[in-house]
Enzyme design. Structure first.
Site, PDB file in Angstrom:
ATOM      1  N   GLY A   1      -9.123   4.576   3.321  1.00  0.00           N
ATOM      2  CA  GLY A   1      -8.785   3.968   2.037  1.00  0.00           C
ATOM      3  C   GLY A   1      -9.283   4.787   0.848  1.00  0.00           C
TER       4      GLY A   1
ATOM      5  CE1 TYR B   1     -11.673  -8.040  -1.091  1.00  0.00           C
ATOM      6  CE2 TYR B   1     -12.403  -8.901  -3.214  1.00  0.00           C
ATOM      7  CZ  TYR B   1     -12.335  -7.863  -2.290  1.00  0.00           C
ATOM      8  OH  TYR B   1     -12.930  -6.649  -2.588  1.00  0.00           O
TER       9      TYR B   1
ATOM     10  CB  THR C   1     -14.944   1.424  -7.869  1.00  0.00           C
ATOM     11  OG1 THR C   1     -16.205   0.738  -7.962  1.00  0.00           O
ATOM     12  CG2 THR C   1     -15.197   2.907  -7.733  1.00  0.00           C
TER      13      THR C   1
HETATM   14  P1  NAD Z   1      -8.538   0.213   0.018  1.00  0.00           P
HETATM   15  O1  NAD Z   1      -7.529  -0.863   0.205  1.00  0.00           O
HETATM   16  O2  NAD Z   1      -8.087   1.537  -0.455  1.00  0.00           O
HETATM   17  O3  NAD Z   1      -9.353   0.448   1.363  1.00  0.00           O
HETATM   18  C1  NAD Z   1      -9.488  -0.510   2.380  1.00  0.00           C
HETATM   19  C2  NAD Z   1      -9.189   0.169   3.701  1.00  0.00           C
HETATM   20  O4  NAD Z   1      -9.380  -0.788   4.757  1.00  0.00           O
HETATM   21  C3  NAD Z   1      -7.742   0.655   3.790  1.00  0.00           C
HETATM   22  O5  NAD Z   1      -7.708   1.961   4.296  1.00  0.00           O
HETATM   23  C4  NAD Z   1      -7.097  -0.340   4.757  1.00  0.00           C
HETATM   24  O6  NAD Z   1      -6.007   0.216   5.472  1.00  0.00           O
HETATM   25  C5  NAD Z   1      -8.272  -0.692   5.649  1.00  0.00           C
HETATM   26  N1  NAD Z   1      -8.129  -1.987   6.329  1.00  0.00           N
HETATM   27  C6  NAD Z   1      -7.710  -3.160   5.811  1.00  0.00           C
HETATM   28  N2  NAD Z   1      -7.724  -4.112   6.740  1.00  0.00           N
HETATM   29  C7  NAD Z   1      -8.158  -3.529   7.895  1.00  0.00           C
HETATM   30  C8  NAD Z   1      -8.372  -3.992   9.216  1.00  0.00           C
HETATM   31  N3  NAD Z   1      -8.134  -5.269   9.562  1.00  0.00           N
HETATM   32  N4  NAD Z   1      -8.811  -3.103  10.145  1.00  0.00           N
HETATM   33  C9  NAD Z   1      -9.041  -1.802   9.818  1.00  0.00           C
HETATM   34  N5  NAD Z   1      -8.849  -1.305   8.581  1.00  0.00           N
HETATM   35  C10 NAD Z   1      -8.417  -2.169   7.628  1.00  0.00           C
HETATM   36  O7  NAD Z   1      -9.642  -0.376  -0.978  1.00  0.00           O
HETATM   37  P2  NAD Z   1     -10.972   0.262  -1.568  1.00  0.00           P
HETATM   38  O8  NAD Z   1     -10.926   0.086  -3.030  1.00  0.00           O
HETATM   39  O9  NAD Z   1     -11.216   1.606  -0.999  1.00  0.00           O
HETATM   40  O10 NAD Z   1     -12.062  -0.756  -1.011  1.00  0.00           O
HETATM   41  C11 NAD Z   1     -12.923  -0.440   0.070  1.00  0.00           C
HETATM   42  C12 NAD Z   1     -13.929  -1.563   0.258  1.00  0.00           C
HETATM   43  O11 NAD Z   1     -14.708  -1.718  -0.927  1.00  0.00           O
HETATM   44  C13 NAD Z   1     -13.295  -2.929   0.552  1.00  0.00           C
HETATM   45  O12 NAD Z   1     -14.069  -3.598   1.520  1.00  0.00           O
HETATM   46  C14 NAD Z   1     -13.377  -3.643  -0.758  1.00  0.00           C
HETATM   47  O13 NAD Z   1     -13.457  -5.040  -0.600  1.00  0.00           O
HETATM   48  C15 NAD Z   1     -14.655  -3.072  -1.359  1.00  0.00           C
HETATM   49  N6  NAD Z   1     -14.630  -3.148  -2.828  1.00  0.00           N
HETATM   50  C16 NAD Z   1     -13.871  -2.273  -3.578  1.00  0.00           C
HETATM   51  C17 NAD Z   1     -13.835  -2.408  -4.959  1.00  0.00           C
HETATM   52  C18 NAD Z   1     -13.035  -1.474  -5.838  1.00  0.00           C
HETATM   53  O14 NAD Z   1     -12.979  -1.712  -7.056  1.00  0.00           O
HETATM   54  N7  NAD Z   1     -12.442  -0.428  -5.354  1.00  0.00           N
HETATM   55  C19 NAD Z   1     -14.566  -3.437  -5.585  1.00  0.00           C
HETATM   56  C20 NAD Z   1     -15.293  -4.320  -4.786  1.00  0.00           C
HETATM   57  C21 NAD Z   1     -15.342  -4.163  -3.413  1.00  0.00           C
END
Ligand code: NAD
Ligand code: UDP
Length: 324
Positions: free
Chosen positions: A14, A147, A177
């Site tokens: 991701g 979520y 982020t």
């Molecule tokens: P993203 O959607 O790019 O990454 C999430 C990844 O998890 C993706 O590659 C997706 O394919 C994978 N995924 C989803 N469900 C899955 C499953 N059941 N099994 C295996 N893989 C799975 O999002 P991101 O922004 O990179 O977020 C990464 C983490 O950080 C997440 O847990 C998110 O909740 C947390 N987060 C991100 C933010 C932000 O602003 N980017 C803020 C708060 C929390």
């Protein structure tokens, strides 16, 4: 510098996961990236595939995992509202069953495990800025609950495995982020505004644009996560990670228009249900315990993100859901 470890990154393909994998590979660790590619694509980690210390596994974290590792970063979960609301039951399963599976694995192989939690555990906050001690204002039956409540349940599981089974864990609460490699069709505000501006479309403001968010550049975030994982075992968190610079969504839109030089204007759309009216992290704890604070201002980070969006071919990205 920590000694070399075998490290699993779930959700490693991701936006944040791919940058984390890149950094850990560069630091010489043996990195396993696990992903089901729901909201990402292999191209995010393609440049790592030739590295002898990088492995890619297609797997869904709702199913048990059996690997031998020293550390786990648990990031697997759709993060954009349109993506996590697309199949809310699956989102809840991913957070809860994913947490149980990585915690079970951490317990079996005595691995240290870090959970990527979120500012969404504070819901629509009545305390501002939000310190870690704030218990939040989440609507448990609203469209964001799959979520928010899934991540809250995962936090509970992490602390119960820690207290009951001695699992060595860390918990970070990530605030909004952004940066290169965000999915251009994730529907999040930064990616939407930049894509719209570069395509000459008007920017879609949900509500009146007075709601606030605080935006952290991805490099700052990754640094904080790694510091937390490598910090002392008696500091498990939760710790807020984010940039305390707070902006209204209207201010963000105006900045994107200025930086892209796009000849577009703002159009309003209805505000989604339970959309938080304000959000800003209190990062006193991260400053004190991790000796960390963000270094990239919004204007600078947006500039880099816009350059990346200009460099990609949108036709090579598949929208994970229709919600963007
Ligand atoms: P993203 O959607 O790019 O990454 C999430 C990844 O998890 C993706 O590659 C997706 O394919 C994978 N995924 C989803 N469900 C899955 C499953 N059941 N099994 C295996 N893989 C799975 O999002 P991101 O922004 O990179 O977020 C990464 C983490 O950080 C997440 O847990 C998110 O909740 C947390 N987060 C991100 C933010 C932000 O602003 N980017 C803020 C708060 C929390
Ligand atoms: N938003 C917006 N226009 C868009 C996308 C989002 O005005 O095209 C708003 C959204 O309603 C929210 C804020 O921007 O108030 C941040 O939304 P995002 O989906 O990025 O993340 P959230 O912080 O809500 O999880």
């Amino acid at each position: 510098m920590s000694r070399l470890q075998r490290i699993l990154v779930t959700g490693g393909a991701g936006f944040l996961g791919s940058h984390l994998c890149e950094r850990l590979v560069k630091d010489g660790h043996d990195v396993i990236c696990l992903d089901n590619f729901f909201t990402s694509q292999k191209s995010n980690v393609q440049h790592l595939l030739d590295c002898s210390n990088f492995e890619l596994i297609r797997h869904d974290v709702t199913h048990p995992l059996w690997l031998e590792v020293d550390e786990i970063y648990n990031l697997a979960c759709p993060a954009a509202p349109g993506h996590y609301q697309y199949n809310p039951i699956k989102t809840m399963k991913t957070s809860v069953m994913g947490a149980i599976n990585v915690l079970g694995m951490a317990k079996r192989c005595h691995a240290k495990v870090l959970q990527a939690s979120t500012s969404e555990v504070y819901g629509d906050p009545e305390i501002h800025p939000q310190p870690e001690s704030y218990r939040g204002n989440v609507n448990p039956i609203g469209p964001r609950a799959c979520y928010d409540e899934g991540k809250r349940a995962a936090e509970t599981l992490f602390f119960d495995y820690h207290r009951s089974n001695g699992v060595n864990m860390r918990l970070v609460r990530i605030f909004n982020t952004y940066g290169p490699r965000m999915h251009p069709y994730d529907g999040r505000v930064v990616s939407n505004f930049i894509r719209q501006a570069l395509e000459g479309q008007d920017l879609t403001i949900f509500g009146d644009g007075s709601q606030t968010r605080a935006f952290c550049y991805r490099d700052d975030l990754i640094e904080a996560m790694i510091r937390m994982m490598n910090g002392p075992d008696d500091f498990v968190g939760p710790v807020n990670i984010g940039n305390p610079g707070e902006f209204t969504i209207k201010q963000l839109a105006e900045l994107v228009i200025e930086l892209t030089g796009a000849d577009v204007t703002l159009v309003t759309r209805p505000l989604p249900a339970d959309d938080p009216t304000q959000r800003r992290p209190d990062i006193s704890l991260a400053r004190e315990r991790l000796r960390w604070e963000p270094t990239v201002a919004l204007r600078e980070g947006l500039g880099k993100t816009i350059e990346w969006f200009k460099s990609i071919d949108l036709s090579t990205f598949r929208p994970p859901t229709p919600n963007f």
